[in-house]
Design a protein around this motif. Structure first.
Motif, PDB file in Angstrom:
ATOM      1  N   ALA A  79       9.745   8.152 -24.409  1.00  0.00           N
ATOM      2  CA  ALA A  79       9.641   9.581 -24.725  1.00  0.00           C
ATOM      3  C   ALA A  79      10.050   9.806 -26.169  1.00  0.00           C
ATOM      4  O   ALA A  79      11.234   9.938 -26.481  1.00  0.00           O
ATOM      5  CB  ALA A  79      10.529  10.397 -23.778  1.00  0.00           C
ATOM      6  N   PRO A  80       9.103   9.833 -27.089  1.00  0.00           N
ATOM      7  CA  PRO A  80       9.444  10.017 -28.507  1.00  0.00           C
ATOM      8  C   PRO A  80       9.671  11.480 -28.883  1.00  0.00           C
ATOM      9  O   PRO A  80       9.124  12.395 -28.263  1.00  0.00           O
ATOM     10  CB  PRO A  80       8.208   9.477 -29.231  1.00  0.00           C
ATOM     11  CG  PRO A  80       7.086   9.659 -28.270  1.00  0.00           C
ATOM     12  CD  PRO A  80       7.664   9.574 -26.887  1.00  0.00           C
ATOM     13  N   ASP A  81      10.517  11.675 -29.881  1.00  0.00           N
ATOM     14  CA  ASP A  81      10.509  12.929 -30.627  1.00  0.00           C
ATOM     15  C   ASP A  81       9.331  12.806 -31.590  1.00  0.00           C
ATOM     16  O   ASP A  81       9.364  11.995 -32.530  1.00  0.00           O
ATOM     17  CB  ASP A  81      11.801  13.112 -31.433  1.00  0.00           C
ATOM     18  CG  ASP A  81      13.004  13.438 -30.571  1.00  0.00           C
ATOM     19  OD1 ASP A  81      12.825  13.966 -29.463  1.00  0.00           O
ATOM     20  OD2 ASP A  81      14.132  13.150 -31.017  1.00  0.00           O
ATOM     21  N   ILE A  82       8.290  13.570 -31.346  1.00  0.00           N
ATOM     22  CA  ILE A  82       7.097  13.453 -32.175  1.00  0.00           C
ATOM     23  C   ILE A  82       7.407  13.960 -33.587  1.00  0.00           C
ATOM     24  O   ILE A  82       8.347  14.723 -33.808  1.00  0.00           O
ATOM     25  CB  ILE A  82       5.929  14.229 -31.549  1.00  0.00           C
ATOM     26  CG1 ILE A  82       5.719  13.801 -30.090  1.00  0.00           C
ATOM     27  CG2 ILE A  82       4.635  13.989 -32.318  1.00  0.00           C
ATOM     28  CD1 ILE A  82       5.403  12.343 -29.914  1.00  0.00           C
ATOM     29  N   LEU A  83       6.619  13.522 -34.550  1.00  0.00           N
ATOM     30  CA  LEU A  83       6.855  13.857 -35.949  1.00  0.00           C
ATOM     31  C   LEU A  83       7.112  15.360 -36.120  1.00  0.00           C
ATOM     32  O   LEU A  83       6.386  16.198 -35.592  1.00  0.00           O
ATOM     33  CB  LEU A  83       5.651  13.447 -36.791  1.00  0.00           C
ATOM     34  CG  LEU A  83       5.917  13.279 -38.295  1.00  0.00           C
ATOM     35  CD1 LEU A  83       6.733  12.018 -38.551  1.00  0.00           C
ATOM     36  CD2 LEU A  83       4.600  13.214 -39.069  1.00  0.00           C
ATOM     37  N   GLY A  84       8.184  15.679 -36.848  1.00  0.00           N
ATOM     38  CA  GLY A  84       8.559  17.060 -37.075  1.00  0.00           C
ATOM     39  C   GLY A  84       9.648  17.559 -36.155  1.00  0.00           C
ATOM     40  O   GLY A  84      10.154  18.669 -36.340  1.00  0.00           O
ATOM     41  N   TYR A  85      10.039  16.741 -35.185  1.00  0.00           N
ATOM     42  CA  TYR A  85      10.980  17.188 -34.153  1.00  0.00           C
ATOM     43  C   TYR A  85      12.167  16.250 -33.988  1.00  0.00           C
ATOM     44  O   TYR A  85      12.079  15.047 -34.281  1.00  0.00           O
ATOM     45  CB  TYR A  85      10.264  17.262 -32.799  1.00  0.00           C
ATOM     46  CG  TYR A  85       9.264  18.362 -32.662  1.00  0.00           C
ATOM     47  CD1 TYR A  85       9.644  19.641 -32.278  1.00  0.00           C
ATOM     48  CD2 TYR A  85       7.908  18.123 -32.895  1.00  0.00           C
ATOM     49  CE1 TYR A  85       8.712  20.654 -32.123  1.00  0.00           C
ATOM     50  CE2 TYR A  85       6.960  19.127 -32.740  1.00  0.00           C
ATOM     51  CZ  TYR A  85       7.373  20.395 -32.345  1.00  0.00           C
ATOM     52  OH  TYR A  85       6.451  21.393 -32.193  1.00  0.00           O
ATOM     53  N   GLU A 108       2.205   2.456 -32.436  1.00  0.00           N
ATOM     54  CA  GLU A 108       3.077   1.481 -33.093  1.00  0.00           C
ATOM     55  C   GLU A 108       4.384   1.308 -32.321  1.00  0.00           C
ATOM     56  O   GLU A 108       4.908   0.193 -32.219  1.00  0.00           O
ATOM     57  CB  GLU A 108       3.373   1.919 -34.529  1.00  0.00           C
ATOM     58  CG  GLU A 108       2.211   1.759 -35.496  1.00  0.00           C
ATOM     59  CD  GLU A 108       2.575   2.201 -36.905  1.00  0.00           C
ATOM     60  OE1 GLU A 108       3.613   1.748 -37.415  1.00  0.00           O
ATOM     61  OE2 GLU A 108       1.830   3.013 -37.491  1.00  0.00           O
ATOM     62  N   ILE A 109       4.922   2.402 -31.792  1.00  0.00           N
ATOM     63  CA  ILE A 109       6.147   2.314 -31.001  1.00  0.00           C
ATOM     64  C   ILE A 109       5.908   1.446 -29.766  1.00  0.00           C
ATOM     65  O   ILE A 109       6.707   0.548 -29.447  1.00  0.00           O
ATOM     66  CB  ILE A 109       6.625   3.716 -30.581  1.00  0.00           C
ATOM     67  CG1 ILE A 109       7.073   4.520 -31.801  1.00  0.00           C
ATOM     68  CG2 ILE A 109       7.774   3.609 -29.567  1.00  0.00           C
ATOM     69  CD1 ILE A 109       7.363   5.980 -31.496  1.00  0.00           C
ATOM     70  N   LEU A 110       4.813   1.696 -29.075  1.00  0.00           N
ATOM     71  CA  LEU A 110       4.507   0.916 -27.869  1.00  0.00           C
ATOM     72  C   LEU A 110       4.315  -0.556 -28.201  1.00  0.00           C
ATOM     73  O   LEU A 110       4.823  -1.442 -27.489  1.00  0.00           O
ATOM     74  CB  LEU A 110       3.261   1.475 -27.185  1.00  0.00           C
ATOM     75  CG  LEU A 110       3.373   2.913 -26.657  1.00  0.00           C
ATOM     76  CD1 LEU A 110       2.036   3.358 -26.057  1.00  0.00           C
ATOM     77  CD2 LEU A 110       4.484   3.033 -25.625  1.00  0.00           C
ATOM     78  N   LYS A 111       3.605  -0.837 -29.293  1.00  0.00           N
ATOM     79  CA  LYS A 111       3.400  -2.237 -29.695  1.00  0.00           C
ATOM     80  C   LYS A 111       4.719  -2.896 -30.035  1.00  0.00           C
ATOM     81  O   LYS A 111       4.971  -4.052 -29.644  1.00  0.00           O
ATOM     82  CB  LYS A 111       2.449  -2.293 -30.895  1.00  0.00           C
ATOM     83  CG  LYS A 111       2.135  -3.711 -31.349  1.00  0.00           C
ATOM     84  CD  LYS A 111       1.143  -3.718 -32.508  1.00  0.00           C
ATOM     85  CE  LYS A 111       0.844  -5.148 -32.950  1.00  0.00           C
ATOM     86  NZ  LYS A 111      -0.123  -5.172 -34.088  1.00  0.00           N
ATOM     87  N   HIS A 112       5.584  -2.182 -30.756  1.00  0.00           N
ATOM     88  CA  HIS A 112       6.895  -2.722 -31.114  1.00  0.00           C
ATOM     89  C   HIS A 112       7.708  -3.067 -29.874  1.00  0.00           C
ATOM     90  O   HIS A 112       8.437  -4.069 -29.861  1.00  0.00           O
ATOM     91  CB  HIS A 112       7.651  -1.697 -31.964  1.00  0.00           C
ATOM     92  CG  HIS A 112       9.063  -2.086 -32.268  1.00  0.00           C
ATOM     93  ND1 HIS A 112       9.391  -3.027 -33.233  1.00  0.00           N
ATOM     94  CD2 HIS A 112      10.250  -1.671 -31.729  1.00  0.00           C
ATOM     95  CE1 HIS A 112      10.708  -3.175 -33.271  1.00  0.00           C
ATOM     96  NE2 HIS A 112      11.254  -2.362 -32.375  1.00  0.00           N
ATOM     97  N   GLU A 113       7.564  -2.275 -28.824  1.00  0.00           N
ATOM     98  CA  GLU A 113       8.316  -2.503 -27.586  1.00  0.00           C
ATOM     99  C   GLU A 113       7.623  -3.486 -26.647  1.00  0.00           C
ATOM    100  O   GLU A 113       8.126  -3.765 -25.564  1.00  0.00           O
ATOM    101  CB  GLU A 113       8.552  -1.176 -26.871  1.00  0.00           C
ATOM    102  CG  GLU A 113       9.471  -0.222 -27.617  1.00  0.00           C
ATOM    103  CD  GLU A 113      10.912  -0.715 -27.685  1.00  0.00           C
ATOM    104  OE1 GLU A 113      11.276  -1.621 -26.894  1.00  0.00           O
ATOM    105  OE2 GLU A 113      11.678  -0.228 -28.539  1.00  0.00           O
ATOM    106  N   GLY A 114       6.465  -3.995 -27.060  1.00  0.00           N
ATOM    107  CA  GLY A 114       5.750  -4.950 -26.216  1.00  0.00           C
ATOM    108  C   GLY A 114       5.108  -4.323 -24.998  1.00  0.00           C
ATOM    109  O   GLY A 114       4.888  -4.994 -23.989  1.00  0.00           O
ATOM    110  N   ILE A 115       4.793  -3.034 -25.085  1.00  0.00           N
ATOM    111  CA  ILE A 115       4.204  -2.305 -23.959  1.00  0.00           C
ATOM    112  C   ILE A 115       2.699  -2.187 -24.190  1.00  0.00           C
ATOM    113  O   ILE A 115       2.250  -1.568 -25.152  1.00  0.00           O
ATOM    114  CB  ILE A 115       4.830  -0.903 -23.828  1.00  0.00           C
ATOM    115  CG1 ILE A 115       6.333  -1.027 -23.575  1.00  0.00           C
ATOM    116  CG2 ILE A 115       4.159  -0.121 -22.703  1.00  0.00           C
ATOM    117  CD1 ILE A 115       7.064   0.304 -23.636  1.00  0.00           C
ATOM    118  N   SER A 116       1.923  -2.769 -23.301  1.00  0.00           N
ATOM    119  CA  SER A 116       0.475  -2.813 -23.490  1.00  0.00           C
ATOM    120  C   SER A 116      -0.278  -1.824 -22.608  1.00  0.00           C
ATOM    121  O   SER A 116      -1.480  -1.616 -22.800  1.00  0.00           O
ATOM    122  CB  SER A 116      -0.054  -4.221 -23.212  1.00  0.00           C
ATOM    123  OG  SER A 116       0.268  -4.631 -21.889  1.00  0.00           O
TER     124      SER A 116
END
Length: 345
Positions: A79-85, A108-116
Motif C-alpha cells: 500500500a504505497p503513499d502515491i506521489l504527492g501524499y 518499480e516498487i513491486l519489482k524491487h520487492e520481487g512481486i510478480s
C-alpha cells in the motif's frame, strides 16, 4: 506547521495495524528522483498479495482497516503513499503526475520487492491509476477491483470535463465533477490548507448527501470552505483517526494532490498512440460502490460494467453496491469490502 516529520507520521499512522499483523513501512527511490513510502506485508504460503492504491485526499492510511483484514487472513499487501501524499515525494510540477509515470513508479516498487503478480485494488484516483497500470503493466494483475470509480481505459483524448458535468447534471440534477473547476485554480491548495478543518468535515461528512449540494455543484465547495462551514464528524472515523488524517495531509500540503486533477485536465494521461487491444481486461474485475456515493454513483458503475460486458472491454465483470456507504466505502464498511476483495484471491 506541524513539527513531527512526515516519515514519523507515516509510521505512527500504521502502528496499530503493524502491531496486529506485522506490516512494515519502507521507502524506495524510483525513476525521476522521487522517493516512495509504502506499507508492505508478506503473504503466508500460497496466498496472494494485494496492491492497494488510494485516492484523494488520503494516503495509505485510508487502507488501515483493509490491511488489517487482509493480513489477518494471511494475504500480502503493498500500500504505497502515491506521489504527492504521505511520506512520499511531493514534486510541484504538474507533469510529474502523469499517470503513466505514476504507474511505472508503483511497478518499480513491486519489482524491487520481487512481486510478480498482485490483486490490484484502487479507490477514487487510485482506480484511475489502476486503469492506467493495466494498460502499461497488465502482466502484473491476476484480478482487479475498482472502488468508487469504475475502470476508465487509457484513451487518445483529454478528459472532457464539461461534457461529463453536462451529462450528469441532466441525469442526476447536479454535475458530479463540478468541484474540479476549483481544484484547477492556482490558489486552491492554499485555501484548502487555510480552511482544512472545514474542508475535511465536508469531504468526510456525517451525511453523504451533502456532496450533492456542497461538493459537486460548481463553486459550492469553495464557498463552503471560505465560509468555514463544518459538519459533524462521522461515526466511521474516530477523533484520533481524523487528527491523524489531517496531520498526514497538512504535512505535505495540497499542491501535489491537486496536481492529479490538473494533470488529467491538461491531457497528460492520454495515449496518442493507443493500442486498443491492451484496453480490454481479460481478468476477473469487480466494481464496488457505496450506495450513497454522490460522485462514484452506483448507476455509473453499473452502466460502465454493462457497456464493458457488451463491448468485450470487461468480459468478466461483477458489480457490488454496499448499503449505507458513501464515497469512503473501504473505511465506512471495511468488513463488507474486505469480504468482497478476498473473493478475488
Amino acid at each position: 506547521m506541524i513539527g513531527r516529520s512526515i516519515a514519523t507520521l507515516a509510521v505512527a499512522a500504521c502502528s496499530a495495524i503493524m502491531a496486529a499483523a506485522g506490516p512494515t513501512v519502507k521507502t524506495l527511490g524510483v525513476s525521476g528522483g522521487h522517493t516512495y513510502s509504502y506499507t508492505i506485508a508478506q503473504p503466508k504460503s500460497g496466498r496472494n498479495t494485494y496492491l492497494l492504491l488510494h485516492g484523494f485526499p488520503s494516503s495509505s492510511y485510508d487502507w488501515r482497516h483493509t490491511i488489517k483484514d487482509l493480513t489477518n487472513a494471511g494475504y500480502g499487501v503493498v500500500a504505497p503513499d502515491i506521489l504527492g501524499y504521505g511520506a512520499s515525494s511531493k514534486p510541484t510540477a504538474v507533469e510529474e503526475y502523469a499517470q503513466e509515470k505514476l504507474g511505472n513508479h508503483v511497478a518499480e516498487i513491486l519489482k524491487h520487492e520481487g512481486i510478480s503478480s498482485v490483486v490490484g485494488v484502487g479507490h477514487d484516483w487510485g482506480s484511475g491509476l489502476l486503469s492506467t497500470m493495466w494498460y502499461y503493466h497488465s502482466e502484473l494483475f491476476t484480478s482487479l477491483a475498482f472502488l468508487a470509480t469504475p475502470y476508465s481505459p487509457v484513451g487518445p483524448d483529454p478528459i472532457n470535463l464539461a461534457a461529463i458535468n453536462n451529462k450528469t447534471t441532466a441525469a442526476f440534477g447536479y454535475p458530479i465533477y463540478g468541484y474540479w473547476n476549483f481544484f484547477n485554480e492556482t490558489d486552491a491548495a492554499g485555501l484548502i490548507e487555510k480552511h482544512h478543518d472545514s474542508f475535511t468535515s465536508l469531504l468526510y461528512p456525517t451525511d453523504a448527501a451533502v456532496w450533492k449540494t456542497d461538493v459537486c455543484p460548481i463553486g459550492k465547495l469553495k464557498e463552503w470552505i471560505i465560509a468555514d462551514k463544518s459538519s459533524e464528524r462521522p461515526s466511521y472515523i474516530t477523533k484520533k483517526e481524523q487528527k491523524t488524517h489531517s496531520k498526514i495531509l497538512l504535512n505535505g500540503g495540497y499542491t501535489g494532490p491537486l496536481n492529479w486533477y490538473k494533470a488529467a485536465m491538461s491531457g497528460l494521461n492520454r495515449s496518442p498512440t493507443l493500442d486498443t487491444g491492451r484496453q480490454s481486461i481479460k481478468k476477473h474485475v469487480v466494481f464496488i460502490s457505496g450506495a450513497k456515493d454522490a460522485v462514484g454513483r452506483p448507476e455509473l458503475a453499473q452502466q460502465t460494467a454493462d457497456a464493458g460486458r457488451q463491448s468485450g472491454l470487461l468480459p468478466d465483470i461483477e458489480t457490488f453496491v454496499v448499503p449505507d456507504a458513501g464515497h469512503w466505502v473501504q473505511v465506512e464498511k471495511s468488513k463488507e469490502v474486505s469480504d468482497i476483495l478476498k473473493r478475488l484471491a
